[in-house]
Design an enzyme around this catalytic site. Structure first.
Site, PDB file in Angstrom:
ATOM      1  N   LYS A 193       0.878  -1.180   0.000  1.00  0.00           N
ATOM      2  CA  LYS A 193       0.000   0.000   0.000  1.00  0.00           C
ATOM      3  C   LYS A 193       0.907   1.219   0.000  1.00  0.00           C
ATOM      4  O   LYS A 193       1.443   1.622   1.040  1.00  0.00           O
ATOM      5  CB  LYS A 193      -0.882  -0.014   1.261  1.00  0.00           C
ATOM      6  CG  LYS A 193      -2.257   0.596   1.096  1.00  0.00           C
ATOM      7  CD  LYS A 193      -2.259   2.077   0.750  1.00  0.00           C
ATOM      8  CE  LYS A 193      -2.175   2.980   1.944  1.00  0.00           C
ATOM      9  NZ  LYS A 193      -1.905   4.389   1.591  1.00  0.00           N
ATOM     10  N   GLY A 220       6.147   4.906   8.700  1.00  0.00           N
ATOM     11  CA  GLY A 220       5.328   6.115   8.665  1.00  0.00           C
ATOM     12  C   GLY A 220       5.330   6.794  10.022  1.00  0.00           C
ATOM     13  O   GLY A 220       6.305   6.676  10.782  1.00  0.00           O
ATOM     14  N   SER A 221       4.240   7.467  10.332  1.00  0.00           N
ATOM     15  CA  SER A 221       4.198   8.265  11.559  1.00  0.00           C
ATOM     16  C   SER A 221       3.915   7.385  12.782  1.00  0.00           C
ATOM     17  O   SER A 221       3.369   6.285  12.662  1.00  0.00           O
ATOM     18  CB  SER A 221       3.104   9.322  11.426  1.00  0.00           C
ATOM     19  OG  SER A 221       1.848   8.681  11.258  1.00  0.00           O
ATOM     20  N   GLY A 229       1.368   4.184  12.988  1.00  0.00           N
ATOM     21  CA  GLY A 229       2.017   2.926  13.365  1.00  0.00           C
ATOM     22  C   GLY A 229       1.288   2.276  14.533  1.00  0.00           C
ATOM     23  O   GLY A 229       1.046   1.065  14.548  1.00  0.00           O
ATOM     24  N   GLU A 277       8.577   1.236  11.689  1.00  0.00           N
ATOM     25  CA  GLU A 277       9.686   2.178  11.445  1.00  0.00           C
ATOM     26  C   GLU A 277       9.052   3.554  11.453  1.00  0.00           C
ATOM     27  O   GLU A 277       8.363   3.926  10.496  1.00  0.00           O
ATOM     28  CB  GLU A 277      10.306   1.941  10.062  1.00  0.00           C
ATOM     29  CG  GLU A 277      10.797   0.538   9.813  1.00  0.00           C
ATOM     30  CD  GLU A 277      12.088   0.234  10.537  1.00  0.00           C
ATOM     31  OE1 GLU A 277      12.704   1.157  11.084  1.00  0.00           O
ATOM     32  OE2 GLU A 277      12.459  -0.947  10.565  1.00  0.00           O
ATOM     33  N   CYS A 293      12.926  10.741   7.785  1.00  0.00           N
ATOM     34  CA  CYS A 293      12.597  10.286   9.146  1.00  0.00           C
ATOM     35  C   CYS A 293      13.754  10.571  10.094  1.00  0.00           C
ATOM     36  O   CYS A 293      13.543  10.952  11.233  1.00  0.00           O
ATOM     37  CB  CYS A 293      12.255   8.807   9.132  1.00  0.00           C
ATOM     38  SG  CYS A 293      13.484   7.819   8.273  1.00  0.00           S
ATOM     39  N   GLU A 298       7.999  16.104  15.768  1.00  0.00           N
ATOM     40  CA  GLU A 298       8.557  15.961  14.426  1.00  0.00           C
ATOM     41  C   GLU A 298       7.885  16.998  13.523  1.00  0.00           C
ATOM     42  O   GLU A 298       6.668  17.039  13.416  1.00  0.00           O
ATOM     43  CB  GLU A 298       8.278  14.548  13.907  1.00  0.00           C
ATOM     44  CG  GLU A 298       9.007  14.248  12.628  1.00  0.00           C
ATOM     45  CD  GLU A 298       8.728  12.838  12.116  1.00  0.00           C
ATOM     46  OE1 GLU A 298       7.584  12.371  12.218  1.00  0.00           O
ATOM     47  OE2 GLU A 298       9.675  12.218  11.603  1.00  0.00           O
TER      48      GLU A 298
END
Ligand code: NAD
Length: 497
Positions: free
Chosen positions: A190, A243-244, A248, A266, A301, A400
């Site tokens: 995806k 992703g974020s 996650g 991750e 990231c 972030e």
């Protein structure tokens, strides 16, 4: 590089990318027939109407993945056969370098030069590395007594759902696909809704390389519509997510509320670069700090988004970072000399600007940037921004930002620097700059981060594991360790009596 500046623009206007889902070896529209406009942050214009997949498409993709896995053409193939096919795929990616690089550049607004020199070659090299590794891995014989032979082997998991972000679409896709496919799994990928095009092109190349139907499926679409059904699907054995933090953690809930599938995460970061007063080369440090935060417009990231600098050299170093930042002004991503391109879209750009305004209200001092840039009309760009004297409690230190914004904090000494560096919930990466080997080693051990660099930043390749500690997740992409996350151990105990 094979095309010249003018022709990248021509090639971009002539782009007709693959935009349908790829399920069971064929490009197909979403079951609902829905599409969405995929716009380029370079100039805000739509590039393609992309299939907007939902639960029904995920269902078909997972069923195709499962059927392929059970059929065994890939899952049971000899490792050397999988090796040969993945090497062919890597070769095709290298042959189609220009096309893949252009898709990546236009879809996410990154400089064409980076896509040509970094994104596509790294993704192909990753496939090559795992292809070369997989026919050289041995199982184990356990140290049992004489009357038994116990074999410990690694088997593929089955169907792996890979859910990836938009900032390095091809590289992160390769980090997920290469170890998963090399070990015989089927994959349902995806891609992020902002950047589906290179994933769909890759699926076409995989079919051309001879990957059996159903082994790789790509379902473009939005998180809640395509990502969530994948995360909740009882036929998926594992989700490999990048992703974020927020999303996650949702996947952990999806897993817990469905079949307890494995989830590797991750996630984001707020990575510090510590520069001590005895740093060997302040110019090298300033350049690495500027590149570490402004590369990819800060949308990395492990971007080095915090500078923690020892008091005696703070003013001098900040001045040099500001000078280095001036070389990294955003430019047209299709200009081969561009070093920095666009921010992914208008809404994210607004959020970055709000972060800057808020930090200034909290006492931070603007050293450079802080505003939009406008190299291409209609696009989303931001000047490289340095905020000095950011108070430790400021949101900019903890959250972030995912944009080209560096937060500078002053430390009294090495111990204070470590304390400041560790004082966020993240733990993805960090760096320390010092002349003293013993100090470097001591500080590196004290930093809670998945990767620590000494006197450099963002160095490394597919041979080293990459992933985070604390809220930055717990998975590890790259290196042979990634194979552990795509396989499960099987013990076979054979009685010899
Ligand atoms: P995101 O979490 O918003 O999206 C990531 C993926 O999840 C996308 O494919 C998205 O469609 C999907 N998704 C979104 N909402 C969902 C939902 N409710 N259910 C299911 N799926 C959903 O992240 P992003 O904005 O695409 O990427 C930026 C983030 O990724 C940053 O936090 C960055 O630090 C992180 N990142 C981490 C690494 C790493 O290796 N640690 C690498 C790159 C990016």
């Amino acid at each position: 590089m094979t095309a010249v500046a003018a022709s990248w623009h021509e090639l971009a206007s002539a782009l007709r990318p693959r935009a349908q889902a790829f399920i069971d070896g064929a490009f197909v529209p979403a079951a609902s027939g829905a599409t969405y406009a995929d716009a380029s942050p370079r100039d805000g214009r739509a590039i393609a109407d992309v299939a907007r997949c939902g639960a029904e498409d995920v269902e078909r993709a997972v069923a195709a993945g499962r059927a392929a896995f059970e059929a065994g053409d890939w899952s049971q193939a000899a490792p050397r056969e999988r090796r040969a096919l993945l090497l062919r795929l890597a070769g095709l990616m290298e042959e189609r370098l220009d096309e893949l690089a252009l898709l990546e550049s236009v879809d996410v607004g990154k400089p064409i030069g980076d896509a040509l020199r970094v994104d596509v070659p790294n993704a192909a090299a990753c496939l090559r590395w795992y292809a070369e590794a997989v026919d050289k891995l041995y199982g184990e014989v356990a140290p049992t007594g004489r009357d038994a032979l116990a074999l410990v082997e690694r088997e593929p998991l089955g169907v792996i759902g890979a859910v990836v972000p938009w900032n390095y679409p091809l590289i992160i896709t390769a980090w997920k696909l290469a170890p998963a496919l090399a070990t015989g799994n089927s994959v349902v990928l995806k891609p992020a809704e902002q950047s589906p095009l290179s994933a769909l092109a890759l699926a076409e190349l995989a079919a051309e390389a001879g990957l059996p139907d159903g082994v790789l499926n790509v379902v473009p679409g939005f998180g809640p519509e395509a990502g969530e059904p994948l995360g909740r699907h009882p036929g998926v054995d594992k989700i490999a997510f990048t992703g974020s933090v927020e999303v996650g953690r949702r996947f952990q809930v999806y897993a817990g509320e469905s079949n307890g599938k494995q989830v590797s995460l991750e996630l984001g970061g707020k990575s510090p670069q510590i520069v001590l007063a005895d740093a060997p080369d302040l110019d090298a440090a300033a350049s690495a700090i500027a590149w570490g935060i402004f590369y990819n417009a800060g949308q990395t990231c492990h971007a080095g988004s915090r500078l923690v600098v020892e008091r005696p050299i703070r003013e001098e170093l900040v001045a040099r970072v500001v000078a280095a930042a001036a070389e990294l002004e955003p430019a047209d991503p299709l200009d081969p000399s561009a070093t920095v391109g666009a921010v992914i879209g208008e809404a994210p750009l607004e959020r970055v600007l709000e972060h800057v305004a808020h930090a200034r209200e909290q006492g931070a001092v603007l050293a450079c940037g802080g505003a939009r840039a406008d190299p291409v009309p209609g696009g989303s760009y931001m000047a490289p921004t340095v905020l000095d004297a950011v108070p430790p409690h400021a949101a900019l230190v903890h959250e972030e930002v995912f944009g080209p914004v560096l937060a500078v904090q002053e430390a009294a000494d090495a111990e204070d620097a470590v304390r400041l560096a560790n004082a966020t919930e993240y733990g993805l990466a960090a760096a320390v700059w010092t002349r003293e080997v013993a100090t470097a080693g001591r500080v590196a051990r004290q930093l809670r981060a998945g990767t620590v660099w000494v006197n450099t930043y963002d160095a490394g390749d597919v041979s080293t594991p990459f992933g985070g500690m604390k809220a930055s997740g717990h998975g590890r992409d790259r290196s042979l360790h990634a194979l552990e996350h795509c396989t499960q151990l099987k013990t076979t105990w054979i009685a010899l009596t």
